[in-house]
Structure formats: C-alpha cells, structure tokens
Design a protein around this motif. Sequence first.
Motif, PDB file in Angstrom:
ATOM      1  N   VAL A 137       6.315  19.252 -65.057  1.00 43.96           N
ATOM      2  CA  VAL A 137       7.614  19.379 -65.720  1.00 43.96           C
ATOM      3  C   VAL A 137       8.679  19.799 -64.711  1.00 43.96           C
ATOM      4  N   LEU A 138       8.367  20.781 -63.895  1.00 41.02           N
ATOM      5  CA  LEU A 138       9.334  21.249 -62.896  1.00 41.02           C
ATOM      6  C   LEU A 138       9.686  20.156 -61.894  1.00 41.02           C
ATOM      7  N   GLN A 139       8.665  19.441 -61.406  1.00 42.55           N
ATOM      8  CA  GLN A 139       8.924  18.377 -60.438  1.00 42.55           C
ATOM      9  C   GLN A 139       9.765  17.265 -61.071  1.00 42.55           C
ATOM     10  N   GLY A 140       9.447  16.882 -62.278  1.00 44.66           N
ATOM     11  CA  GLY A 140      10.224  15.845 -62.950  1.00 44.66           C
ATOM     12  C   GLY A 140      11.675  16.248 -63.160  1.00 44.66           C
ATOM     13  N   ALA A 141      11.884  17.497 -63.533  1.00 44.07           N
ATOM     14  CA  ALA A 141      13.257  17.973 -63.790  1.00 44.07           C
ATOM     15  C   ALA A 141      14.077  18.045 -62.506  1.00 44.07           C
ATOM     16  N   VAL A 142      13.536  18.658 -61.476  1.00 46.06           N
ATOM     17  CA  VAL A 142      14.335  18.825 -60.258  1.00 46.06           C
ATOM     18  C   VAL A 142      14.538  17.501 -59.525  1.00 46.06           C
ATOM     19  N   ASN A 143      13.557  16.606 -59.582  1.00 43.61           N
ATOM     20  CA  ASN A 143      13.743  15.314 -58.924  1.00 43.61           C
ATOM     21  C   ASN A 143      14.823  14.491 -59.612  1.00 43.61           C
ATOM     22  N   SER A 144      14.919  14.598 -60.926  1.00 42.99           N
ATOM     23  CA  SER A 144      15.973  13.856 -61.617  1.00 42.99           C
ATOM     24  C   SER A 144      17.348  14.443 -61.308  1.00 42.99           C
ATOM     25  N   VAL A 145      17.410  15.737 -61.074  1.00 40.23           N
ATOM     26  CA  VAL A 145      18.671  16.356 -60.663  1.00 40.23           C
ATOM     27  C   VAL A 145      19.062  15.859 -59.271  1.00 40.23           C
ATOM     28  N   MET A 146      18.064  15.702 -58.409  1.00 41.44           N
ATOM     29  CA  MET A 146      18.328  15.264 -57.041  1.00 41.44           C
ATOM     30  C   MET A 146      18.679  13.778 -56.964  1.00 41.44           C
ATOM     31  N   THR A 147      18.214  12.971 -57.887  1.00 41.69           N
ATOM     32  CA  THR A 147      18.390  11.525 -57.801  1.00 41.69           C
ATOM     33  C   THR A 147      19.858  11.128 -57.693  1.00 41.69           C
ATOM     34  N   ALA A 148      20.713  11.704 -58.501  1.00 41.23           N
ATOM     35  CA  ALA A 148      22.135  11.362 -58.442  1.00 41.23           C
ATOM     36  C   ALA A 148      22.726  11.701 -57.081  1.00 41.23           C
ATOM     37  N   SER A 149      22.384  12.844 -56.540  1.00 33.64           N
ATOM     38  CA  SER A 149      22.900  13.230 -55.221  1.00 33.64           C
ATOM     39  C   SER A 149      22.360  12.303 -54.139  1.00 33.64           C
ATOM     40  N   ARG A 150      21.097  11.953 -54.257  1.00 29.01           N
ATOM     41  CA  ARG A 150      20.466  11.100 -53.247  1.00 29.01           C
ATOM     42  C   ARG A 150      21.094   9.709 -53.253  1.00 29.01           C
ATOM     43  N   HIS A 151      21.448   9.194 -54.420  1.00 23.95           N
ATOM     44  CA  HIS A 151      22.055   7.864 -54.480  1.00 23.95           C
ATOM     45  C   HIS A 151      23.530   7.882 -54.072  1.00 23.95           C
ATOM     46  N   THR A 152      24.256   8.904 -54.459  1.00 21.63           N
ATOM     47  CA  THR A 152      25.689   8.922 -54.152  1.00 21.63           C
ATOM     48  C   THR A 152      25.990   9.310 -52.717  1.00 21.63           C
ATOM     49  N   ILE A 153      25.076   9.966 -52.047  1.00 16.94           N
ATOM     50  CA  ILE A 153      25.317  10.333 -50.645  1.00 16.94           C
ATOM     51  C   ILE A 153      25.255   9.103 -49.733  1.00 16.94           C
ATOM     52  N   ILE A 154      24.652   8.035 -50.219  1.00 12.20           N
ATOM     53  CA  ILE A 154      24.525   6.826 -49.400  1.00 12.20           C
ATOM     54  C   ILE A 154      25.905   6.284 -49.030  1.00 12.20           C
ATOM     55  N   GLN A 155      26.837   6.248 -49.983  1.00 10.20           N
ATOM     56  CA  GLN A 155      28.177   5.749 -49.666  1.00 10.20           C
ATOM     57  C   GLN A 155      28.854   6.604 -48.612  1.00 10.20           C
TER      58      GLN A 155
END
Length: 182
Positions: A137-155
């Motif tokens: 549960v913890l891994q799923g929650a924190v990874n989903s929080v990180m996903t937006a940052s990981r995708h938007t930092i690419i630009q």
Amino acid sequence: MSVADPHGSERATPAADNTPRWRRLFPNTFDALHSRNFRLLLAGNTLQFTAMQMQNLVRGVLAFEITGSFTALGFMALATSLPGFLATPIGGVIADRVPKKTVIQAVQTFNALNAVMLALLAWSGHLGYEHLAITAVLQGAVNSVMTASRHTIIQDMVGRDRLMNGISLNVSVQNLMQLVGP
C-alpha cells in the motif's frame, strides 16, 4: 566537385552520406538523450522501475508462501494498485507546488527505506502477510505521487521540442522493465 555529363553540362556529385542507416530511418528517435540531465533521469528511472517490479514479484511470492492462498496473492496486487489510483491526483497537485526533483528524491528514499524494512523483517523471521500488505500500500501510494513529478520534469530537461521523444523513451523503459525487472 562537379562531373561532366555526356551532354557537356556540369552537375554536382552527391556527398557521401556517412549517417548510419538506423539514423536515416529514425532520425529523431533518441534526440532527448542529448540532454545529460535526461540521461541521468532515464538511468535512475530504469533502476527504479526494475526495483519496483522485482519488489512486486518477491512480495507476491512471499504472500503466497506465507498464506498458500491465491486470493492473498491477488490482494497483494490490489494493495499496490488501489492506493496508486487514489493518490495520483494528489501527486499532480504536489508536482505543481513542490520542486519535482525534491519529490522524486524523497519518494525514492522512502521506497528504499520501505524495502530495507521489509528485508529486515524477512531476515529476522517476523515477516507476516500484514507487513507485505502495508509495504505494498505504501509503495503504491508514494509511487503514484511521484509519477506526476517524474513525467513533468522531462519537459524541464529536454525542452518542448523534444518532449514527446523524452516521454516516449521514458515509457519505453518503463514497459521494458516490466518484462525484464521480475
């Protein structure tokens, strides 16, 4: 250099093209890799995706070994996915308000500590199904929080003109690690 043709007029000779064939066929395939920061991000994401897939596999195997239940194994996948579904909108808000690099580093650190805690519980012989569920549960929650940052930092790293290429490379690595990681 020019060459005389049989009719007396001169024409230019084509220059030898030393470009590799794959580069001529797919000229912009790896353009985002020109950015050093993007290469570092992609390397880090590759390691993170691999570790996440290995953890999911091991967590499922341990859940089945502890309980002997296929239902428990299914709940392990649900325990990772459901918090991700619920926390992703929160990740978008966080990505808009907190520096993306900070979010990524904090989540990666949390994931490492989560894995170490699970390893210590397994090593001590006190690992139970509930521990596996909590870490999932913890891994799923924190990874989903990180996903937006990981995708938007690419630009920020490759610029708008190479954005689609950067996203494509990142997603390709993610999908490849779903196959290779376990």
